[in-house]
Design a protein around this motif. Structure first.
Motif, PDB file in Angstrom:
ATOM      1  N   UNK A   1       0.751  -1.170  -0.343  1.00  0.00           N
ATOM      2  CA  UNK A   1       0.140  -0.006  -0.088  1.00  0.00           C
ATOM      3  C   UNK A   1       0.936   1.462   0.201  1.00  0.00           C
ATOM      4  N   UNK A   2       2.341   1.620  -0.304  1.00  0.00           N
ATOM      5  CA  UNK A   2       2.995   1.905  -0.241  1.00  0.00           C
ATOM      6  C   UNK A   2       2.241   3.303  -1.846  1.00  0.00           C
ATOM      7  N   UNK A   3       2.882   4.807  -1.278  1.00  0.00           N
ATOM      8  CA  UNK A   3       1.742   5.336  -2.293  1.00  0.00           C
ATOM      9  C   UNK A   3       1.740   5.590  -4.309  1.00  0.00           C
ATOM     10  N   UNK A   4       0.563   5.474  -3.920  1.00  0.00           N
ATOM     11  CA  UNK A   4       0.316   5.263  -5.794  1.00  0.00           C
ATOM     12  C   UNK A   4       0.781   4.135  -6.183  1.00  0.00           C
ATOM     13  N   UNK A   5       0.430   2.470  -5.645  1.00  0.00           N
ATOM     14  CA  UNK A   5       0.613   1.882  -6.104  1.00  0.00           C
ATOM     15  C   UNK A   5      -0.785   0.820  -5.778  1.00  0.00           C
ATOM     16  N   UNK A   6      -1.919   1.665  -6.251  1.00  0.00           N
ATOM     17  CA  UNK A   6      -2.908   1.283  -6.588  1.00  0.00           C
ATOM     18  C   UNK A   6      -3.027   1.063  -7.630  1.00  0.00           C
ATOM     19  N   UNK A   7      -3.566   0.392  -8.205  1.00  0.00           N
ATOM     20  CA  UNK A   7      -3.816  -0.235  -9.698  1.00  0.00           C
ATOM     21  C   UNK A   7      -5.299  -0.483  -9.957  1.00  0.00           C
ATOM     22  N   UNK A   8      -5.464   0.740 -10.497  1.00  0.00           N
ATOM     23  CA  UNK A   8      -7.052   1.250 -11.048  1.00  0.00           C
ATOM     24  C   UNK A   8      -7.534   0.057 -11.751  1.00  0.00           C
ATOM     25  N   UNK A   9      -6.810  -0.882 -12.371  1.00  0.00           N
ATOM     26  CA  UNK A   9      -6.382  -1.251 -13.299  1.00  0.00           C
ATOM     27  C   UNK A   9      -7.555  -2.754 -13.705  1.00  0.00           C
TER      28      UNK A   9
ATOM     29  N   UNK B   1      -6.098   6.438  -5.474  1.00  0.00           N
ATOM     30  CA  UNK B   1      -5.110   6.553  -4.146  1.00  0.00           C
ATOM     31  C   UNK B   1      -5.291   7.717  -3.477  1.00  0.00           C
ATOM     32  N   UNK B   2      -5.244   8.828  -3.090  1.00  0.00           N
ATOM     33  CA  UNK B   2      -4.855  10.188  -3.193  1.00  0.00           C
ATOM     34  C   UNK B   2      -6.216  10.257  -2.257  1.00  0.00           C
ATOM     35  N   UNK B   3      -7.564  10.135  -2.444  1.00  0.00           N
ATOM     36  CA  UNK B   3      -8.842   9.944  -1.808  1.00  0.00           C
ATOM     37  C   UNK B   3      -9.132   8.621  -1.162  1.00  0.00           C
TER      38      UNK B   3
ATOM     39  N   UNK C   1     -12.827   0.897   3.252  1.00  0.00           N
ATOM     40  CA  UNK C   1     -11.797  -0.193   3.989  1.00  0.00           C
ATOM     41  C   UNK C   1     -10.846  -0.312   2.060  1.00  0.00           C
ATOM     42  N   UNK C   2     -10.028  -0.294   2.176  1.00  0.00           N
ATOM     43  CA  UNK C   2      -9.438  -0.392   0.817  1.00  0.00           C
ATOM     44  C   UNK C   2      -8.460  -1.643   1.589  1.00  0.00           C
ATOM     45  N   UNK C   3      -8.544  -2.178   1.028  1.00  0.00           N
ATOM     46  CA  UNK C   3      -7.662  -4.095  -0.005  1.00  0.00           C
ATOM     47  C   UNK C   3      -7.063  -4.206  -1.059  1.00  0.00           C
ATOM     48  N   UNK C   4      -5.113  -4.055  -0.296  1.00  0.00           N
ATOM     49  CA  UNK C   4      -4.787  -4.335  -1.758  1.00  0.00           C
ATOM     50  C   UNK C   4      -4.585  -6.012  -1.688  1.00  0.00           C
ATOM     51  N   UNK C   5      -4.258  -6.222  -2.662  1.00  0.00           N
ATOM     52  CA  UNK C   5      -4.906  -7.618  -3.101  1.00  0.00           C
ATOM     53  C   UNK C   5      -3.233  -8.154  -2.756  1.00  0.00           C
ATOM     54  N   UNK C   6      -3.906  -9.674  -2.606  1.00  0.00           N
ATOM     55  CA  UNK C   6      -1.834 -10.292  -2.754  1.00  0.00           C
ATOM     56  C   UNK C   6      -1.828 -11.020  -3.927  1.00  0.00           C
ATOM     57  N   UNK C   7      -0.615  -9.982  -4.274  1.00  0.00           N
ATOM     58  CA  UNK C   7       0.090 -10.267  -5.830  1.00  0.00           C
ATOM     59  C   UNK C   7       1.012 -11.601  -6.044  1.00  0.00           C
TER      60      UNK C   7
ATOM     61  N   UNK D   1      -3.671  10.828 -14.820  1.00  0.00           N
ATOM     62  CA  UNK D   1      -4.627  10.143 -15.004  1.00  0.00           C
ATOM     63  C   UNK D   1      -5.600   9.299 -13.700  1.00  0.00           C
ATOM     64  N   UNK D   2      -6.800   8.217 -13.205  1.00  0.00           N
ATOM     65  CA  UNK D   2      -7.647   8.521 -12.329  1.00  0.00           C
ATOM     66  C   UNK D   2      -6.919   7.931 -11.600  1.00  0.00           C
ATOM     67  N   UNK D   3      -5.696   6.811 -11.922  1.00  0.00           N
ATOM     68  CA  UNK D   3      -5.055   5.579 -11.157  1.00  0.00           C
ATOM     69  C   UNK D   3      -4.629   6.746  -9.694  1.00  0.00           C
ATOM     70  N   UNK D   4      -3.974   8.257  -9.278  1.00  0.00           N
ATOM     71  CA  UNK D   4      -3.354   8.494  -8.670  1.00  0.00           C
ATOM     72  C   UNK D   4      -4.627   9.339  -8.026  1.00  0.00           C
TER      73      UNK D   4
END
Length: 340
Positions: free
Chosen positions: A196-204, A237-239, A262-268, A231-234
């Motif tokens: 969950x580091x900054x800007x690591x949320x992938x909106x794809x 994360x910012x919101x 709550x945002x869950x970053x999925x197991x890569x 793009x929308x991706x940042x």
């Protein structure tokens, strides 16, 4: 008789392939042509097909009110069809396609896909709409707007870019996170760093429940993206995670205190991005990914439409024959026409 109809009625190779059908009732003004050997559909009068988002979402949603959504332009036509063919192979039918330009809309209608025209359309350059371009930034902002529309209709959304290859349907697994949650792929490639580091949320690739909290969150995302030159991706994360990640919890969560989302970053390992463990560089990509339990594999972290196509095609993760415009049962045996 046009090329598509000839393909539908064509030679003995066609029964080895599968067609597609949106499964929608039709109006008399838009007669469908359906062959005996294929369930591919061609609609006449394709300039004004009557299927709206509201109609299609009611028709296509699963019993759990889940809709799988792709938003796409004509530059990714072959990627779209490969994605659809893969879902068909997995017996997944609750998907919708949002067309952001007239060309892909007409094409998808002729292919019998459950497609609706985006409320905002644009001309999409065939080779200049990849990550980092102005075109890419505009396209991504249409994605979150469309997701918001569906959430406001009361349906949960599993959003997937068409360059995401599906090994299985993860819908039930993602629904288990429950209301007030958004589960998203991480763009983190370094296994020693937090997901969950900054800007690591992938909106794809993400799943979001429909409730008042997530609807409020997406309104904020859409507004934030509208005021951004990126793009929308940042904006996701910012919101949801705050500037600099002030709302992060542990190494795989963000908890938005105002919106109570709550945002869950999925197991890569299960939902890898295109750089994780260099999976796309493996000799047998499918075997390597399935061995670690992949649900999906994102074909990102590579620049340009042609490079994406070549990487996925070479890896054998291809299920669409562009020459016949049909799905293949012998996965990976596509024709060179693909790159035309």
């Amino acid at each position: 008789m046009n090329f598509l109809t000839q393909s539908m009625l064509g030679r003995s190779t066609l029964p080895l392939q599968q067609g597609l059908d949106c499964g929608c009732n039709n109006q008399a003004s838009n007669r469908r042509v359906l062959s005996e050997k294929s369930d591919f559909v061609e609609l006449e009068n394709t300039e004004d097909v009557p299927y709206t988002l509201e109609y299609l979402v009611r028709k296509r949603a699963s019993a759990e009110n889940v809709v799988i959504l792709a938003v796409v332009g004509n530059s990714y036509r072959d990627m779209l069809m490969n994605w659809v063919c893969r879902l068909k192979h997995l017996n997944v039918s609750n998907y919708l396609v949002s067309a952001i330009d007239d060309d892909i809309y007409r094409f998808a209608v002729h292919q019998g896909l459950p497609v609706f025209k985006s409320r905002l359309t644009m001309n999409v350059s065939r080779n200049e709409c990849h990550f980092g371009t102005q075109c890419f930034q505009k396209v991504t902002k249409m994605k979150s707007r469309t997701v918001l529309e569906i959430l406001q209709l009361g349906y949960h959304v599993l959003f997937s870019d068409v360059d995401v290859y599906w090994f299985q349907d993860p819908s039930q697994e993602l629904m288990a996170f429950g209301p007030g949650h958004l589960c998203a792929q991480t763009d983190q490639w370094n296994e020693s760093e937090p997901l969950n580091q900054p800007r690591r949320l992938n909106s794809g690739f993400y799943f979001v429940w429909s409730d008042y909290r997530t609807i409020a969150a997406f309104r904020n995302i859409v507004q934030h993206a509208a005021n951004s030159e990126k793009s929308e991706q940042p904006s996701f994360y910012d919101v949801l995670c705050g500037n600099g990640g002030v709302y992060t919890v542990g190494n795989d969560l963000c908890v938005q205190p105002v919106l109570n989302v709550t945002v869950h970053f999925l197991d890569p390992a299960k939902y890898p991005n295109g750089a994780f463990r260099r999976l796309w560089e493996k000799k047998n990509v499918r075997k390597a990914c399935e061995a670690q339990g992949c649900r999906v594999l994102h074909n990102n972290w590579v620049s340009g439409r042609k490079r994406k196509l070549e990487r996925q095609f070479t890896a054998g993760l291809w299920a669409y024959d562009a020459k016949t415009r049909m799905c293949m049962r012998s996965w990976g045996k596509a024709t060179a026409h693909l790159y035309a």
